[in-house]
Scaffold this active site. Sequence first.
Site, mmCIF file in Angstrom:
data_model
loop_
_atom_site.group_PDB
_atom_site.id
_atom_site.type_symbol
_atom_site.label_atom_id
_atom_site.label_comp_id
_atom_site.label_asym_id
_atom_site.label_seq_id
_atom_site.Cartn_x
_atom_site.Cartn_y
_atom_site.Cartn_z
ATOM 1 N N GLN A 1 -12.471 7.949 -1.301
ATOM 2 C CA GLN A 1 -11.074 8.298 -1.545
ATOM 3 C C GLN A 1 -10.623 7.814 -2.917
ATOM 4 O OE1 GLN A 1 -9.680 7.808 3.136
ATOM 5 N NE2 GLN A 1 -8.264 7.246 1.503
ATOM 6 N N GLU B 1 -7.089 7.382 -4.990
ATOM 7 C CA GLU B 1 -5.699 7.359 -4.550
ATOM 8 C C GLU B 1 -4.730 6.737 -5.543
ATOM 9 O OE1 GLU B 1 -5.803 6.425 -0.047
ATOM 10 O OE2 GLU B 1 -7.431 5.233 -0.900
ATOM 11 N N ASP C 1 -0.960 7.744 -0.925
ATOM 12 C CA ASP C 1 -1.125 6.653 -1.888
ATOM 13 C C ASP C 1 -0.964 7.162 -3.312
ATOM 14 O OD1 ASP C 1 -1.489 4.302 -0.380
ATOM 15 O OD2 ASP C 1 -3.493 4.938 0.174
ATOM 16 N N HIS D 1 -6.272 1.654 9.171
ATOM 17 C CA HIS D 1 -4.906 1.447 9.645
ATOM 18 C C HIS D 1 -4.808 1.314 11.168
ATOM 19 C CE1 HIS D 1 -3.222 2.093 5.688
ATOM 20 N NE2 HIS D 1 -3.893 3.222 5.578
#
Length: 254
Positions: free
Chosen positions: A147, A149, A175, A46
């Site tokens: 991860q 999510e 998420d 991000h």
Amino acid sequence: MLDRPLRERLDAGEAVLGTFQILDSAMVSEIAAVAGFDFVVIDREHGPMTTETAMQMCTGAQARGVDPIIRVGEGSAARIQRALDLGASGVQVPQVETEREARRAVEAARFHPVGERGLSPYGRAGDYQGGPEFTTEQNARTTLIVQVEGEEAIENLDAILSVEGIDVLFVGPYDLSQSLGVPGDIEDERVRELMTDIVDRAAQAGTTVGTYADTPAQAREWIDAGVSYVTLSEDSPTLYRAFDELVESVGLHE
């Protein structure tokens, strides 16, 4: 090299506390380290950082004895290799949904005989000289965080947990909340129940669990529940809150 790598501490069952870094500044990495965090997650999913600034941020953290983890934008072998070649202590791979994707992450993050990470020992990760123990040391020290999510990942959780070579299973609460139809509400009962179930299942599989916390209270709660790898807040909202409090305290704009 750090005296006690993050991977070693996690393998010993210790809880560690880090923070996400979205500001592309080596000074922020240093400040987080001086403040006492055990690791920083340099967020290339991000954040705006380039390869060059990510390397500088790794240097800033390591200069103060703290492990830098790079969260890659996606789990391709090229991105994982690049992050580790920069000298990061580990990689955090987002949106792992299937056993196959988990295996591909392991293969990209480990050298032979565990994986197929591309080998060039002459970069920063190899102290620009490599050496006969380079691949063995990297396999032993590199931390791989995957991860989970979304709904597909939860459906495939047992299969993902069966993959050898994953050091931390990271539960992404934001998420996860979105996949449950309550985007952003990480305190929703459904989110918390699902996260607790994931933590319990990972513990039964012998896999270390990680997650994100917005507040110190949330961080403490998850640590007490058995989560060992906790990321607390992020640099940009932390800086914003500090500035906002200063401005409000002066009262000039009331």
